[in-house]
Write a protein that holds these residues in place. Sequence first.
Motif, PDB file in Angstrom:
ATOM      1  N   THR A 143       8.217  10.669  -2.130  1.00 41.95           N
ATOM      2  CA  THR A 143       7.865  10.283  -0.764  1.00 41.95           C
ATOM      3  C   THR A 143       9.103   9.892   0.018  1.00 41.95           C
ATOM      4  O   THR A 143       9.950   9.129  -0.465  1.00 41.95           O
ATOM      5  CB  THR A 143       6.884   9.091  -0.778  1.00 41.95           C
ATOM      6  OG1 THR A 143       5.664   9.504  -1.395  1.00 41.95           O
ATOM      7  CG2 THR A 143       6.598   8.598   0.639  1.00 41.95           C
ATOM      8  N   GLU A 156       0.817   4.112  -2.916  1.00 46.37           N
ATOM      9  CA  GLU A 156       0.511   5.511  -2.622  1.00 46.37           C
ATOM     10  C   GLU A 156       1.649   6.417  -3.059  1.00 46.37           C
ATOM     11  O   GLU A 156       1.411   7.527  -3.569  1.00 46.37           O
ATOM     12  CB  GLU A 156       0.244   5.678  -1.129  1.00 46.37           C
ATOM     13  CG  GLU A 156      -1.059   5.022  -0.665  1.00 46.37           C
ATOM     14  CD  GLU A 156      -1.234   5.082   0.850  1.00 46.37           C
ATOM     15  OE1 GLU A 156      -0.283   5.557   1.525  1.00 46.37           O
ATOM     16  OE2 GLU A 156      -2.284   4.645   1.341  1.00 46.37           O
ATOM     17  N   GLY A 196       1.447   6.809  -6.756  1.00 44.81           N
ATOM     18  CA  GLY A 196       0.348   7.697  -7.110  1.00 44.81           C
ATOM     19  C   GLY A 196       0.696   9.160  -6.869  1.00 44.81           C
ATOM     20  O   GLY A 196       0.402  10.021  -7.705  1.00 44.81           O
ATOM     21  N   ALA A 197       1.320   9.450  -5.743  1.00 42.53           N
ATOM     22  CA  ALA A 197       1.702  10.827  -5.430  1.00 42.53           C
ATOM     23  C   ALA A 197       2.719  11.355  -6.433  1.00 42.53           C
ATOM     24  O   ALA A 197       2.669  12.516  -6.857  1.00 42.53           O
ATOM     25  CB  ALA A 197       2.271  10.899  -4.010  1.00 42.53           C
ATOM     26  N   ARG A 214       0.830  -1.207   0.000  1.00 37.85           N
ATOM     27  CA  ARG A 214       0.000   0.000   0.000  1.00 37.85           C
ATOM     28  C   ARG A 214       0.864   1.256   0.000  1.00 37.85           C
ATOM     29  O   ARG A 214       0.575   2.223  -0.719  1.00 37.85           O
ATOM     30  CB  ARG A 214      -0.931  -0.023   1.211  1.00 37.85           C
ATOM     31  CG  ARG A 214      -1.780   1.231   1.382  1.00 37.85           C
ATOM     32  CD  ARG A 214      -2.751   1.090   2.535  1.00 37.85           C
ATOM     33  NE  ARG A 214      -2.098   0.684   3.761  1.00 37.85           N
ATOM     34  CZ  ARG A 214      -1.437   1.537   4.547  1.00 37.85           C
ATOM     35  NH1 ARG A 214      -1.337   2.818   4.227  1.00 37.85           N
ATOM     36  NH2 ARG A 214      -0.879   1.106   5.669  1.00 37.85           N
TER      37      ARG A 214
END
Length: 441
Positions: A117, A105, A108-109, A101
């Motif tokens: 990230t 994420e 996606g960011a 997950r």
Amino acid sequence: MPDLFAADEPAPTPRAIPAGAIPLAERLRPAALDEVIGQEHLTGANGAIGRMVAAGSLSSMILWGPPGTGKTSIARLLAAAVGMRYAAISAVFSGVADLKRMFAEAEGALALSGRRTLLFVDEIHRFNRAQQDGFLPYVEQGVVTLVGATTENPSFALNAALLSRAQVLILHRLSPEALAHLLARAEEAEGVPLPLTQPAREALIASADGDGRFLLGQAETLYNAQIPSPLDPGELGQFLQRRVAVYDKDRDGHYNLISALHKSVRGSDPQAALYYLARMLTAGEDPMFLLRRLVRMASEDIGLADPMALQQCLAAKDAYEFLGSPEGELAIAQACLYVASAPKSNAAYKGWKEAAASAKATGSLMPPANILNAPTKLMKDIGYGANYAYDHDAPDAFSGANYWPEGMAPQQFYRPVERGFEREILKRLEWWERKRRERSE
């Protein structure tokens, strides 16, 4: 992106904690990197982290240090300092589903906003090798900047492939000055001084063993008790639980302390050797492990410079097995002091290594026939035992015969030193060598 993880159960979602129940250590987390205490060698302008922040670009890193030294705070503040998205997981509570997950994420960011990230992984050494390998493609492609935190030596706890893509930064135990500064912050936050005399305050700092989180936990216990008058060191010791030394018998604490003990013995410092022995026994080390290491030291670092050293260590083993703990630990301490204060020589150790290497290199060379036993007529007929010189029949009980295999010149493996009993052995060897030369003339 390749799926390198096996199926796993997701970690449970933690419940929200009421604001009034947040621990003091959490409330005092620094709000900026320059508020991090005790790690200025990293966070300062000339430190590795300070330089990365100044450049506005982070590389993946492993923060290695004892508990309570600021690893989590630094990771969180790093993301804010360079404007990265921050995500955090713990290898203790997170499973493969959580990692998947997190990576999804992060992808996606990056796709939506171009924002990378910073993925903080606490206790990263608890992920197995396959899970650690799973980070690699995401780190290589820039989906995440990995900041891992570990209390274990990364050389042993982390994959070489992961280490090659991350910089290892070492955090130090907090000094007494840094811990005192932390206590001052706690008192400022609470609005009242701790109920301690100055000696008790110093004792509290010493008991923290460089762990800021532990220190703040003890301070919070004192505040919650609403003690009416300042405690002295004795009263403080009765009130607070005693801190257990950080020591894992199969990890860094074990190997670091046994190395320190061995080198203190080798360096003839009985005071330091006794200290490290006490550190290990107090922390719960197996006394038989320590006795085995002392026996090793007696042979490796002392040898025939003091033949009694080995006997002292073996006698200590017998005494400990006879008495048990804690009485038998005194015998271990006695053996430790003996080997540390004994004259040192590694001549036997070096001689053995050279002899073993020579034996391996020379293969199966036969000893001279004259020193071989001849239990059968055939063996006598082919010369076994012929003309053997019985040393007790020679003058000075020394024949000076050659005992080396044919085709191999005499070697010198053992070279005693001019220390301790080996001084006497050296005289004997020199005497025999003179006699050997005289016999050959």
